[in-house]
Design an enzyme around this catalytic site. Structure first.
Site, PDB file in Angstrom:
ATOM      1  CB  THR A 135     -47.331  37.995  23.822  1.00 47.75           C
ATOM      2  OG1 THR A 135     -46.952  37.063  24.816  1.00 47.75           O
ATOM      3  CG2 THR A 135     -48.856  38.063  23.816  1.00 47.75           C
ATOM      4  CG  ASP A 136     -44.612  33.254  24.450  1.00 41.98           C
ATOM      5  OD1 ASP A 136     -45.137  34.126  25.171  1.00 41.98           O
ATOM      6  OD2 ASP A 136     -43.614  32.593  24.814  1.00 41.98           O
ATOM      7  CD  GLU A 137     -48.019  35.861  28.787  1.00 44.57           C
ATOM      8  OE1 GLU A 137     -49.161  36.103  29.210  1.00 44.57           O
ATOM      9  OE2 GLU A 137     -46.990  36.151  29.404  1.00 44.57           O
ATOM     10  CE1 TYR A 160     -49.908  41.820  27.189  1.00 43.05           C
ATOM     11  CE2 TYR A 160     -49.290  39.529  27.631  1.00 43.05           C
ATOM     12  CZ  TYR A 160     -49.068  40.734  26.966  1.00 43.05           C
ATOM     13  OH  TYR A 160     -48.028  40.851  26.074  1.00 43.05           O
ATOM     14  CE  LYS A 164     -49.886  42.075  22.436  1.00 38.30           C
ATOM     15  NZ  LYS A 164     -49.425  43.403  21.917  1.00 38.30           N
TER      16      LYS A 164
HETATM   17  P1  NAD Z   1     -44.193  48.182  28.165  1.00 38.82           P
HETATM   18  O1  NAD Z   1     -45.332  48.079  29.107  1.00 38.82           O
HETATM   19  O2  NAD Z   1     -42.817  48.331  28.704  1.00 38.82           O
HETATM   20  O3  NAD Z   1     -44.420  49.410  27.166  1.00 38.82           O
HETATM   21  C1  NAD Z   1     -45.658  49.683  26.582  1.00 38.82           C
HETATM   22  C2  NAD Z   1     -45.625  51.098  26.050  1.00 38.82           C
HETATM   23  O4  NAD Z   1     -46.879  51.364  25.418  1.00 38.82           O
HETATM   24  C3  NAD Z   1     -45.431  52.155  27.131  1.00 38.82           C
HETATM   25  O5  NAD Z   1     -44.453  53.091  26.725  1.00 38.82           O
HETATM   26  C4  NAD Z   1     -46.792  52.806  27.250  1.00 38.82           C
HETATM   27  O6  NAD Z   1     -46.728  54.164  27.647  1.00 38.82           O
HETATM   28  C5  NAD Z   1     -47.326  52.642  25.834  1.00 38.82           C
HETATM   29  N1  NAD Z   1     -48.790  52.667  25.787  1.00 38.82           N
HETATM   30  C6  NAD Z   1     -49.644  51.929  26.550  1.00 38.82           C
HETATM   31  N2  NAD Z   1     -50.915  52.246  26.245  1.00 38.82           N
HETATM   32  C7  NAD Z   1     -50.865  53.163  25.251  1.00 38.82           C
HETATM   33  C8  NAD Z   1     -51.852  53.852  24.502  1.00 38.82           C
HETATM   34  N3  NAD Z   1     -53.159  53.652  24.712  1.00 38.82           N
HETATM   35  N4  NAD Z   1     -51.444  54.730  23.551  1.00 38.82           N
HETATM   36  C9  NAD Z   1     -50.130  54.947  23.344  1.00 38.82           C
HETATM   37  N5  NAD Z   1     -49.152  54.344  24.024  1.00 38.82           N
HETATM   38  C10 NAD Z   1     -49.511  53.446  24.967  1.00 38.82           C
HETATM   39  O7  NAD Z   1     -44.311  46.907  27.237  1.00 38.82           O
HETATM   40  P2  NAD Z   1     -43.177  46.025  26.528  1.00 38.82           P
HETATM   41  O8  NAD Z   1     -42.772  44.955  27.448  1.00 38.82           O
HETATM   42  O9  NAD Z   1     -42.159  46.926  25.938  1.00 38.82           O
HETATM   43  O10 NAD Z   1     -44.041  45.349  25.367  1.00 38.82           O
HETATM   44  C11 NAD Z   1     -44.182  45.996  24.105  1.00 38.82           C
HETATM   45  C12 NAD Z   1     -45.027  45.129  23.195  1.00 38.82           C
HETATM   46  O11 NAD Z   1     -44.411  43.860  23.014  1.00 38.82           O
HETATM   47  C13 NAD Z   1     -46.428  44.847  23.735  1.00 38.82           C
HETATM   48  O12 NAD Z   1     -47.315  44.866  22.644  1.00 38.82           O
HETATM   49  C14 NAD Z   1     -46.321  43.442  24.317  1.00 38.82           C
HETATM   50  O13 NAD Z   1     -47.560  42.787  24.280  1.00 38.82           O
HETATM   51  C15 NAD Z   1     -45.310  42.823  23.366  1.00 38.82           C
HETATM   52  N6  NAD Z   1     -44.503  41.739  23.945  1.00 38.82           N
HETATM   53  C16 NAD Z   1     -43.844  41.922  25.123  1.00 38.82           C
HETATM   54  C17 NAD Z   1     -43.043  40.905  25.622  1.00 38.82           C
HETATM   55  C18 NAD Z   1     -42.270  41.056  26.918  1.00 38.82           C
HETATM   56  O14 NAD Z   1     -41.679  40.085  27.398  1.00 38.82           O
HETATM   57  N7  NAD Z   1     -42.207  42.245  27.528  1.00 38.82           N
HETATM   58  C19 NAD Z   1     -42.924  39.688  24.908  1.00 38.82           C
HETATM   59  C20 NAD Z   1     -43.635  39.534  23.718  1.00 38.82           C
HETATM   60  C21 NAD Z   1     -44.414  40.579  23.234  1.00 38.82           C
HETATM   61  O1  DAU Z   2     -44.320  35.458  27.168  1.00 42.27           O
HETATM   62  C1  DAU Z   2     -44.322  36.797  26.789  1.00 42.27           C
HETATM   63  C2  DAU Z   2     -44.874  37.657  27.895  1.00 42.27           C
HETATM   64  O2  DAU Z   2     -43.873  37.687  28.919  1.00 42.27           O
HETATM   65  C3  DAU Z   2     -45.225  39.076  27.455  1.00 42.27           C
HETATM   66  O3  DAU Z   2     -46.259  39.023  26.511  1.00 42.27           O
HETATM   67  C4  DAU Z   2     -45.648  39.932  28.645  1.00 42.27           C
HETATM   68  O4  DAU Z   2     -45.857  41.275  28.216  1.00 42.27           O
HETATM   69  C5  DAU Z   2     -44.530  39.908  29.672  1.00 42.27           C
HETATM   70  O5  DAU Z   2     -44.924  40.622  30.830  1.00 42.27           O
HETATM   71  C6  DAU Z   2     -44.192  38.470  30.041  1.00 42.27           C
HETATM   72  O6  DAU Z   2     -45.296  37.853  30.775  1.00 42.27           O
HETATM   73  P1  DAU Z   2     -45.046  36.936  32.052  1.00 42.27           P
HETATM   74  O7  DAU Z   2     -46.266  36.886  32.860  1.00 42.27           O
HETATM   75  O8  DAU Z   2     -44.426  35.637  31.650  1.00 42.27           O
HETATM   76  O9  DAU Z   2     -43.882  37.827  32.755  1.00 42.27           O
HETATM   77  P2  DAU Z   2     -43.611  38.162  34.289  1.00 42.27           P
HETATM   78  O10 DAU Z   2     -42.255  38.782  34.358  1.00 42.27           O
HETATM   79  O11 DAU Z   2     -44.730  38.877  34.936  1.00 42.27           O
HETATM   80  O12 DAU Z   2     -43.521  36.722  34.962  1.00 42.27           O
HETATM   81  C7  DAU Z   2     -42.569  35.748  34.504  1.00 42.27           C
HETATM   82  C8  DAU Z   2     -42.770  34.478  35.333  1.00 42.27           C
HETATM   83  O13 DAU Z   2     -42.322  34.748  36.673  1.00 42.27           O
HETATM   84  C9  DAU Z   2     -44.204  34.050  35.451  1.00 42.27           C
HETATM   85  O14 DAU Z   2     -44.246  32.635  35.465  1.00 42.27           O
HETATM   86  C10 DAU Z   2     -44.659  34.596  36.802  1.00 42.27           C
HETATM   87  C11 DAU Z   2     -43.378  34.581  37.612  1.00 42.27           C
HETATM   88  N1  DAU Z   2     -43.200  35.659  38.605  1.00 42.27           N
HETATM   89  C12 DAU Z   2     -43.392  36.956  38.230  1.00 42.27           C
HETATM   90  C13 DAU Z   2     -43.187  37.999  39.100  1.00 42.27           C
HETATM   91  C14 DAU Z   2     -43.413  39.435  38.688  1.00 42.27           C
HETATM   92  C15 DAU Z   2     -42.781  35.359  39.898  1.00 42.27           C
HETATM   93  O15 DAU Z   2     -42.580  34.177  40.237  1.00 42.27           O
HETATM   94  N2  DAU Z   2     -42.556  36.384  40.771  1.00 42.27           N
HETATM   95  C16 DAU Z   2     -42.771  37.702  40.429  1.00 42.27           C
HETATM   96  O16 DAU Z   2     -42.574  38.597  41.305  1.00 42.27           O
END
Ligand code: NAD
Ligand code: DAU
Length: 352
Positions: A135-137, A160, A164
């Site tokens: 992630t970019d975080e 989180y 990562k």
């Molecule tokens: P998600 O939470 O939707 O899915 C995660 C999956 O991993 C789930 O299916 C869960 O059951 C599985 N999992 C969790 N713990 C596990 C374990 N111990 N063993 C096996 N499986 C396990 O997450 P996502 O949003 O699809 O993110 C996927 C990946 O991409 C993550 O590594 C996250 O850090 C990265 N990522 C997400 C975002 C985003 O915006 N969602 C952005 C950048 C990177």
């Molecule tokens: O940047 C990549 C990341 O983006 C991933 O690595 C994470 O897995 C993914 O969850 C996401 O993280 P964020 O914290 O940015 O996503 P989230 O959707 O939780 O929140 C997006 C923005 O919106 C953040 O600034 C917090 C705000 N927010 C979030 C929720 C859930 C609100 O204002 N209200 C809300 O109810």
């Protein structure tokens, strides 16, 4: 010998998009390894569960014996490692699972991959590759100017992002120390179908449809970069096949928006396709207490993946949001199913 790709976290949001693409657009055998946490669901894989080329293994990536067994049984040519605890708010309330899965789980998987790669090395097959998805975080927060580059120092804010960041360091160390052919991607915020309804965009859609207050943290001026999930899946496949091992690639949508702008866009689409009787959905917006440690702004410079590997996002933010809103309206049964594990869309991550 058939081409086999192992996708961890394949029953989650992004992982399932990757698995669907691989089955649809390649001839590869795909092994999904996922322990089906609250965020992982068979329903996310409905389109591929009957495919003879897809295998679902319900195991924890932190279970070394299970991971060794998976590598022995399927002999994958490549790993796409997405399994993780992914929600910042949940990491504030309970960091333990983030340490266990994101750090110890990644370590366990790297070790299983290393032993498999050693045994496989020298065989007359395509070289093994391990794509670590991050992630970019990990880069921390930006002020109003600038963008994250692949060389930006790590400065994570939340449990989180710290977990990562640790996993990224482990993956790179396994490359430098053992020579494991690792690639790393760092991506911005994804959105699209099958995102668990705890993240901003599905929360907005579902709260709005229910006529409930739409919670906006702080002033709503925090900025994220948004990428449609299928574009991320394409980027990951591109890096896996064309990236240089040992390298990192930033992935982003070139779609920076303040959170309040995102909320307005979703409300405006809903006003158009599902108008409510008593005025705009915007009237449901409710500013709530900020997230502890809330990063101000993320922005990604993805010039490297664009120039070196020829990947660019193809779905505009406006088109992607419209498709996503329509998808949730058409899949409220999926929402009910994935919320059955006990989550009711209430506020998480206040640190209380
Ligand atoms: P998600 O939470 O939707 O899915 C995660 C999956 O991993 C789930 O299916 C869960 O059951 C599985 N999992 C969790 N713990 C596990 C374990 N111990 N063993 C096996 N499986 C396990 O997450 P996502 O949003 O699809 O993110 C996927 C990946 O991409 C993550 O590594 C996250 O850090 C990265 N990522 C997400 C975002 C985003 O915006 N969602 C952005 C950048 C990177
Ligand atoms: O940047 C990549 C990341 O983006 C991933 O690595 C994470 O897995 C993914 O969850 C996401 O993280 P964020 O914290 O940015 O996503 P989230 O959707 O939780 O929140 C997006 C923005 O919106 C953040 O600034 C917090 C705000 N927010 C979030 C929720 C859930 C609100 O204002 N209200 C809300 O109810």
């Amino acid at each position: 010998m058939s081409d086999t790709i192992l996708v961890t976290g394949g029953a989650g949001f992004i992982g399932s998009a990757v698995v669907r693409q691989l089955i649809r657009e390649t001839d590869a055998e795909v092994v999904t390894v996922d322990c089906l946490t609250y965020a992982g669901h068979r329903a996310n894989l409905a389109a591929v569960l009957n495919s003879p080329r897809h295998h679902l293994v319900v195991e924890d990536i932190a279970d070394a014996a299970a991971m060794n067994d998976v590598f022995e049984r399927f002999e994958p040519r490549a790993v796409m490692h997405l399994a993780a605890e992914s929600h910042v708010d949940r990491s504030i309330d309970g960091p333990a699972a983030f340490i266990e899965t994101n750090i110890l789980g990644t370590y366990t998987l790297l070790e299983a991959a290393r032993h498999h790669w050693r045994e496989r090395d020298g065989e007359d097959t395509d070289p093994f590759r391990f794509l670590h998805v991050s992630t970019d975080e990990v880069y921390g927060e930006l002020g109003d100017e600038g963008a994250f580059h692949e060389t930006t120092p790590y400065d994570p804010s939340s449990p989180y992002s710290a977990s990562k960041a640790s996993a990224d360091h482990l993956a790179r160390a396994w490359h430098r120390t053992y020579g494991l052919p690792v690639l790393v991607t760092n991506c911005s915020n994804n959105y699209g179908p099958y995102q668990y309804p705890e993240k901003l965009i599905p929360v907005i859609i579902l709260k709005a449809l229910a006529g409930d207050p739409i919670p906006v943290y702080g002033t709503g001026e925090n900025v994220r970069d948004w990428l449609y999930v299928d574009d991320h899946a394409t980027a990951l496949r591109t890096v896996l096949e064309k990236g240089e091992t040992g390298e990192t690639y930033n992935v982003g949508g070139r779609a920076e928006r303040q959170n309040i702008e995102v909320v307005h866009t979703v409300c405006d689409v809903l006003d158009e396709i599902r108008p409510r009787g008593d005025g705009s959905y915007r009237s449901l917006i409710s500013f709530v207490t900020d997230r502890p440690g809330h990063d101000w702004r993320y922005a990604i410079d993805c010039t490297k993946i664009e120039n070196d590997l020829g990947w660019t996002p193809t779905t505009s933010f406006e088109d992607g949001i419209r498709q996503t809103v329509e998808w949730y309206i058409d899949h409220l049964d999926w929402v009910d199913e994935v919320l059955e594990s006990g989550y009711d869309l209430s506020r998480l991550g206040t640190g209380a």
